[in-house]
Design a protein around this motif. Structure first.
Motif, short mmCIF file in Angstrom:
data_model
loop_
_atom_site.label_atom_id
_atom_site.label_comp_id
_atom_site.label_asym_id
_atom_site.label_seq_id
_atom_site.Cartn_x
_atom_site.Cartn_y
_atom_site.Cartn_z
N ASP A 81 5.47 1.24 8.27
CA ASP A 81 4.22 0.89 7.58
C ASP A 81 4.05 1.70 6.46
O ASP A 81 3.60 2.81 6.17
N HIS A 125 1.04 -1.15 0.04
CA HIS A 125 0.04 -0.09 0.10
C HIS A 125 0.79 1.24 0.11
O HIS A 125 2.01 1.09 0.51
N HIS A 171 0.34 6.02 3.04
CA HIS A 171 0.55 6.65 4.09
C HIS A 171 1.45 7.73 4.08
O HIS A 171 2.45 7.66 3.18
N TYR A 228 3.74 2.31 15.76
CA TYR A 228 2.66 2.03 14.67
C TYR A 228 1.67 3.31 14.60
O TYR A 228 1.09 3.66 15.48
N HIS A 229 1.46 3.86 13.20
CA HIS A 229 0.79 5.15 13.13
C HIS A 229 1.10 6.12 13.87
O HIS A 229 0.08 6.76 14.49
N TYR A 256 -4.31 -5.72 6.22
CA TYR A 256 -3.88 -4.86 4.84
C TYR A 256 -4.51 -5.58 3.85
O TYR A 256 -5.91 -5.96 3.83
ZN ZN Z 1 -1.36 1.83 8.23
#
Ligand code: ZN
Length: 444
Positions: free
Chosen positions: A196, A187, A190, A325-326, A297
């Motif tokens: 990530d 992906h 982000h 994370y994030h 995902y």
């Molecule tokens: Zn993510």
């Protein structure tokens, strides 16, 4: 094909540094599920590999979803009463709620607080928050910044746009000797987050570069698409070719030192699942194998019941399980060249297995053939790991009755897949084995 095709390029280069540098180059870009950040990202990837860039118009129906309006962001800030930019998008793109609507007005502290997101448990980190399908405006900041806000009149400014435009994704296709495909997907939606999404993007870019240099049987298709809506859009537009996908892997969070973590496809025991489990379990003591779940995902889309593709997920630490994370702490210091190189090796070893996972037939099945007479013991005796290879030959001869693949034999014997492949070639040369089929099971 020389059996070492995948192997030799694994060790030969200091590829971790190159993968890392690409992640570094992509890091500052403010990405989202649509918009110029995605285009910029795909253009940079295009400098490394030939990428077909596709644009799908806003409003296009893709199964139960609709391609959204395109989002772009130019500037954003919060100014205090003295006119100082106390929160500035130019300092960190996580400061803006991703997909935020535009706003320009003066607000009280109380009103402002309704639009602020922080992480009280990690007061120095900025959270990553999105609002794709709900018209909201907002800012993300450190909890310390929030606590320092005094009663004041604040000017909030978000210069963003939601216009009819496109959803953009990139596709890399590399023809193999057969039409059967291996799908790899990352992906690309982000913003400045390293593990990530950037680790997966950069790893797959360099994997594509390597695949161009080596012989491979399968056709490879590598997708760089925004999460969820990108995968859904791709599937909606490629239903006619999904039956060619024999194995697949979603790659994300592959630059940290955790894991590896492999999540099985919905099928559960597909060849990709078995190959990945084989490689991951041998990688280290902390390897984790998880069953499929409909959360995660883009394997969620590939493994939806209407497709049920054999697509698993490779990560190092599992998403949501590492504190960074994030958040802004998922930055370039959280990933390392060494971890990226290791993750690339995991993927390559699994591909090596899939590329070579043949079924052989013993041409002398009634009692053991006399290996010494054929000089096979001597040949092996000259090499290191002699016992291993002798045992490997016996396993190969015994289990090659047409019902076992090399991976079946590797799992049952505990002998390394590459050793079995090596002795299989030797036995083939001596007319004691032959490949059952040029194509793997289930091929068209
Ligand atoms: Zn993510």
């Amino acid at each position: 094909m020389p059996v070492s095709d995948f192997d030799s390029s694994i060790k030969a280069e200091n590829i971790g540094g190159e993968i890392y540098r690409l992640a570094e180059e992509l890091y500052p870009i403010c990405r989202s599920i649509t918009g110029n950040g995605v285009r910029k990202t795909l253009n940079i990837i295009s400098k490394h590999i030939s990428l077909e860039i596709k644009e799908v118009a806003t409003g296009t129906q893709v199964f139960d979803w609709t391609v959204p309006r395109e989002w772009n962001i130019y500037d954003a800030f919060i100014k205090n009463g003295k006119g100082e930019r106390i929160i500035d998008f130019n300092r960190h793109n996580l400061h803006v709620l991703n997909y935020s609507i535009p706003i320009h007005k003066k607000v009280t502290l109380e009103e402002l607080k309704n639009h602020l997101y922080t992480l009280p448990d990690h007061p120095d980190w900025i959270p990553y928050r999105t609002s794709y399908y709900d018209d909201k405006w907002g800012f993300c900041l450190t909890h310390n910044q929030l606590e320092n806000l005094e009663e004041d009149t604040y000017e909030v400014y978000i210069d963003s746009s939601h216009n009819d435009g496109y959803l953009t994704y990139g596709e890399f296709c590399l023809k193999g000797e057969i039409e059967d495909e291996i799908l790899l997907s990352a992906h690309i939606c982000h913003p400045s987050l390293a593990n990530d999404n950037l680790s997966g993007i950069a790893l797959l870019t360099f994997l594509a570069k390597l695949l161009q240099k080596i012989r491979h049987r399968y056709t490879y298709r590598i997708l760089f698409a925004p999460g969820t809506i990108g995968a859904i859009t791709w599937l909606a537009h490629n239903e006619n070719i999904v039956n060619k996908i024999k194995h697949g892997l979603v790659i994300s969070c592959v630059g940290d030192s955790g894991g590896p973590t492999y999540k099985r496809s919905r099928i559960g025991n597909a060849d990709i699942d078995r190959a990945m489990e084989y490689v991951v379990n041998r990688f280290n003591q902390q390897a984790v194998i998880e069953d499929f779940s409909p959360y995660g995902y883009d394997e969620r889309q590939y493994c939806s019941p209407g497709f049920n593709l054999p697509v698993g997920l490779l990560q190092r630490s599992k998403y949501g399980k590492f504190p960074q994370y994030h958040t802004s702490a998922d930055d370039l210091s959280f990933i390392t060249p060494e971890n990226l190189a290791e993750s690339l090796n995991i993927v390559k070893q699994a591909l090596y297995i899939l590329e070579h996972n043949e079924t052989y037939i013993n041409l002398n099945p009634k009692c053991e053939p006399q290996l010494g007479r054929r000089g096979l013991y001597k040949t092996i005796g000259a090499n290191q790991g002699r016992d291993d290879r002798q045992t490997a030959m016996l396993w190969m001869l015994n289990l090659s009755d047409g019902t076992n693949t090399l991976l079946d034999i590797a799992e049952r014997s505990g002998i390394d897949f590459s050793t079995l492949l090596e002795v299989a070639a030797l036995l083939e040369k001596n007319l004691l084995l032959r490949k059952q089929d040029l194509l793997p099971k289930g091929s068209s």
